[in-house]
Design a protein around this motif. Structure first.
Motif, PDB file in Angstrom:
ATOM      1  N   THR A 203       0.695  -0.703   0.295  1.00 37.32           N
ATOM      2  CA  THR A 203       0.074   0.025  -0.205  1.00 37.32           C
ATOM      3  C   THR A 203       0.814   1.130  -0.096  1.00 37.32           C
ATOM      4  OG1 THR A 203      -0.391  -0.468   2.576  1.00 37.32           O
ATOM      5  CG2 THR A 203      -2.037  -0.566   1.180  1.00 37.32           C
ATOM      6  N   HIS A 204       2.139   1.439   0.582  1.00 33.12           N
ATOM      7  CA  HIS A 204       2.638   2.509   0.529  1.00 33.12           C
ATOM      8  C   HIS A 204       3.488   2.484   0.087  1.00 33.12           C
ATOM      9  CE1 HIS A 204       2.444   2.074   5.008  1.00 33.12           C
ATOM     10  NE2 HIS A 204       1.291   4.021   5.222  1.00 33.12           N
ATOM     11  N   SER A 205       3.806   1.699  -1.473  1.00 31.40           N
ATOM     12  CA  SER A 205       4.435   1.684  -2.456  1.00 31.40           C
ATOM     13  C   SER A 205       3.459   2.698  -3.600  1.00 31.40           C
ATOM     14  CB  SER A 205       5.086   0.077  -3.610  1.00 31.40           C
ATOM     15  OG  SER A 205       5.722  -0.117  -2.391  1.00 31.40           O
ATOM     16  N   THR A 206       2.226   2.831  -3.206  1.00 34.49           N
ATOM     17  CA  THR A 206       1.285   3.865  -4.452  1.00 34.49           C
ATOM     18  C   THR A 206       1.443   5.034  -4.124  1.00 34.49           C
ATOM     19  OG1 THR A 206      -0.660   3.059  -3.059  1.00 34.49           O
ATOM     20  CG2 THR A 206      -0.268   1.044  -4.586  1.00 34.49           C
ATOM     21  N   GLN A 207       1.888   5.415  -2.802  1.00 33.33           N
ATOM     22  CA  GLN A 207       1.596   6.698  -2.454  1.00 33.33           C
ATOM     23  C   GLN A 207       2.643   7.729  -3.882  1.00 33.33           C
ATOM     24  OE1 GLN A 207       3.744   7.276   1.926  1.00 33.33           O
ATOM     25  NE2 GLN A 207       1.947   7.337   2.188  1.00 33.33           N
ATOM     26  N   LEU A 208       1.741   8.749  -3.540  1.00 31.49           N
ATOM     27  CA  LEU A 208       2.622  10.378  -4.670  1.00 31.49           C
ATOM     28  C   LEU A 208       2.905  10.799  -3.326  1.00 31.49           C
ATOM     29  CD1 LEU A 208      -0.479  10.160  -7.313  1.00 31.49           C
ATOM     30  CD2 LEU A 208       2.159   9.085  -7.371  1.00 31.49           C
TER      31      LEU A 208
END
Length: 279
Positions: A203-208
């Protein structure tokens, strides 16, 4: 061809990590918002763990210490927050994980949880890594958005030389220009080939990151990134989940809907079985 599996070893509550064992999961709301939220999520996490016979650590943060804005919600604080987390987990018989930000917090949190986590921005803070190791707890160290996988091996070496080998390294994307992350799938192979246990933060890998008073994100990417990471080979999977992510007080754009969590776990386990059957 997937990297040779890490040696099998004991993990938590009689479970095992490495070898051809299935991945463990770390799941829960980003930040502790209320006791009621923790109970709701923990109940579903327990159900999914039982349905698929898999180890899931229930996670939530008592303090989000690196929020973009000083006006953002941070959490209830260490003692109150960890007591809430402990009570919710106890009702549903779940092991627990939380973030720590200082050596002092490492000592306190170790009294409450089964596994510690060092946030990505703090992964190179030697005193924090040493303090976590000295608690004797398993520790998940997030690989910073600025750290190459080869350099992350030195972080694990700090931990091991501080008296413990109960460490996992967590991939959560690498800075790709301003306000964007990219996941380099080679990182899993590099770190696991060095004998380390590797976790993927889906999930944090999808952050902007950044880009205003709150970080953006795109939770739609969590599933495809997870599928790719599991296909390369890993030992654990991290995902933040919430009953209504758009209303969450932190990471509203990248947490997964609680209703999708079982499908997330089921999909990961199917791919993992296929990949590890060829080892």
């Amino acid at each position: 061809m997937m990297a040779a599996n890490n040696a099998e070893r004991e993990f938590l509550a009689g479970s095992k990590i490495g070898g051809t064992n299935p991945p463990f999961f770390i799941a829960g709301p980003c930040v502790i918002e209320s006791a009621g939220l923790l109970q709701t999520v923990a109940k579903e996490v327990r159900r999914v763990a039982d349905a698929h016979q898999v180890t899931i650590l229930f996670k939530s943060s008592f303090d989000k210490a690196n929020r973009s804005s000083i006006d953002s919600f941070r959490g209830p604080g260490i003692r109150e927050g960890l007591q809430m987390l402990k009570e919710a987990a106890a009702v549903h018989n779940l092991p627990t994980l939380t973030d720590i930000h200082s050596p002092e917090e490492a000592e306190i949190a170790a009294e409450y949880v089964d596994m510690l986590q060092i946030p990505a921005f703090l992964c190179r803070q030697t005193d924090l890594v040493v303090a976590a190791a000295r608690t004797g707890k398993w520790t998940n160290i997030k690989k910073g958005q600025f750290v190459a996988p080869e350099d992350a091996l030195q972080i694990a070496d700090k931990f091991r030389k501080s008296g413990s080998d109960k460490v996992t390294l967590c991939e959560r994307g690498y800075t790709f220009g301003y306000n964007n992350l990219v996941v380099d799938m080679r990182a899993f192979e590099i770190m696991r080939s060095a004998g380390l246990h590797v976790v993927f933060d889906a999930t944090h890998s999808t952050q902007l990151p950044g880009g205003g008073k709150t970080s953006g994100g795109d939770r739609r990417m969590a599933f495809p990134l997870m599928r790719a990471a599991v296909a390369v080979g890993l030992d654990g999977i991290f995902a933040e989940i919430h009953p209504n992510p758009p209303e969450a007080k932190s990471d509203a754009t990248n947490q997964l809907y609680l209703k999708d969590f079982e499908n997330f776990v089921q999909t990961a386990l199917k791919i993992d079985r296929l990949v590890k059957a060829d080892v």
